[in-house]
Write an enzyme that holds these catalytic residues in place. Structure first.
Site, PDB file in Angstrom:
ATOM      1  N   HIS A  77       0.829  -1.217   0.000  1.00 50.87           N
ATOM      2  CA  HIS A  77       0.000   0.000   0.000  1.00 50.87           C
ATOM      3  C   HIS A  77       0.861   1.264   0.000  1.00 50.87           C
ATOM      4  CE1 HIS A  77       0.166   0.263   4.542  1.00 50.87           C
ATOM      5  NE2 HIS A  77       0.037   1.550   4.282  1.00 50.87           N
ATOM      6  N   GLY A 226       2.609   6.317   9.153  1.00 47.57           N
ATOM      7  CA  GLY A 226       3.977   6.715   8.814  1.00 47.57           C
ATOM      8  C   GLY A 226       4.988   5.611   9.099  1.00 47.57           C
TER       9      GLY A 226
HETATM   10  C1  4AZ Z   1      -0.971   3.641   8.950  1.00 47.99           C
HETATM   11  O1  4AZ Z   1      -1.963   4.302   8.669  1.00 47.99           O
HETATM   12  C2  4AZ Z   1      -1.021   2.722  10.130  1.00 47.99           C
HETATM   13  N1  4AZ Z   1      -1.590   0.731  14.695  1.00 47.99           N
HETATM   14  C3  4AZ Z   1       0.098   1.999  10.487  1.00 47.99           C
HETATM   15  C4  4AZ Z   1       0.044   1.156  11.593  1.00 47.99           C
HETATM   16  C5  4AZ Z   1      -1.108   1.028  12.319  1.00 47.99           C
HETATM   17  C6  4AZ Z   1      -2.224   1.755  11.962  1.00 47.99           C
HETATM   18  C7  4AZ Z   1      -2.182   2.604  10.858  1.00 47.99           C
HETATM   19  C8  4AZ Z   1      -1.139   0.115  13.503  1.00 47.99           C
HETATM   20  O2  4AZ Z   1       0.049   3.726   8.287  1.00 47.99           O
END
Ligand code: 4AZ
Length: 281
Positions: A77, A226
């Site tokens: 992604h 991030g």
């Molecule tokens: C993100 O949006 C994301 N808590 C990465 C890790 C997690 C949630 C969202 C895990 O990149």
């Protein structure tokens, strides 16, 4: 997708953006419980960059890991925009601080897993991609490869593992300058338990946590926006083995929503179609 969310931070002689959100658009928050990583502890951690024309900067978008002198493992992604092929990305290796003496390497090939579904994004599974670097990197005290697991590796529930990245550190809080790499220890949560937790909070009766996913995290100990694409590693006999790739999750650091990772063990034979084993690994 919150592509429009650009957060501007002060520092580095002016106003410096940290990253646009390549994530899923779910609400983010909670405490990620991280702290500064000691120099040289995670020498396979890389920062995936995209060029931001307005800012004239190769901006951090995701994490990744060095699995070979010339190959980086990341989340599909993170490479999702169709208009962005290899030329649209660079990779910074061997740095603890983002944008500190930056010299990002060109990417010549992006290989997304064929089962990754662009519309479902991370939540559809197969959230794994390989990036080929223009030239092999020279290994050093600050740059090294992470070990891949055997496909048969079982990661025991509650084992404490580590996740690293330059992602959000608190509710609505991007990592502030000097953008030092963060680390946090997270317990492994069994898929069945994790699926139950996510089902309890949704109207979905189908399987949410698929077999090619792995969950880890506890209250206040989690990865966040991030950090995507970065490595989840566990130690076996003093060797760090990458078992997961930061993929998705609901509210970061929330007790009921462990972080969800791509399960690296499910993709070893796919990785080996492109990346030869490195000597000594
Ligand atoms: C993100 O949006 C994301 N808590 C990465 C890790 C997690 C949630 C969202 C895990 O990149």
């Amino acid at each position: 997708m919150l592509w429009l969310l650009f957060l501007t931070l002060s520092g580095l002689g002016g106003s410096v953006p940290l990253f646009p959100d390549p994530g899923s658009g779910r609400p983010q928050g909670g405490i990620a419980g991280t702290h500064d990583a000691p120099t040289g502890r995670w020498p396979w951690q890389v920062s995936l960059r995209r060029y931001n024309k307005g800012l004239e900067l190769w901006q951090h978008v995701c994490g990744g890991s060095l699995i070979h002198h010339q190959w980086v493992l990341t989340a599909a992604h993170c490479t999702q925009r169709e208009d962005l092929e290899a030329g649209g990305f660079r990779v910074q290796v061997g740095r603890m601080r983002l944008y500190d003496h930056d010299k990002p390497t060109n990417v010549t090939q992006v290989i997304r897993h064929p089962e990754f579904n662009q519309s479902l994004s991370a939540e559809g599974g197969a959230d794994i991609a390989l990036l080929k670097l223009e030239a092999p990197v020279t290994l050093s005290e600050h740059i090294n490869l992470v070990t891949l697991p055997p496909a048969s590796l079982k990661v025991p529930e509650r084992k404490m593992c580590w996740v690293t990245g330059w992602g959000y550190i608190r509710l609505g809080a991007p990592l502030p300058p000097p953008y030092q790499l963060q680390e946090v220890t997270v317990p492994i949560v069994e898929n069945r338990v994790c699926n139950q937790l996510y089902q309890n909070s949704s109207n979905s009766f189908g399987e949410i946590i698929k077999d090619d996913m792995l969950c880890a995290g506890s209250e206040g100990q989690d990865s966040c926006q991030g950090d995507s694409g970065g490595p989840l590693v566990c130690s076996w006999n003093c060797t760090w083995v990458q078992v997961g790739i930061v993929s998705w999750g609901d509210i970061c650091g929330h007790r009921d929503f462990p972080g969800v990772y791509a399960r690296v063990m499910s993709y070893i034979s796919w990785i080996r179609q492109y990346v030869p084993p490195s000597p000594g690994s």
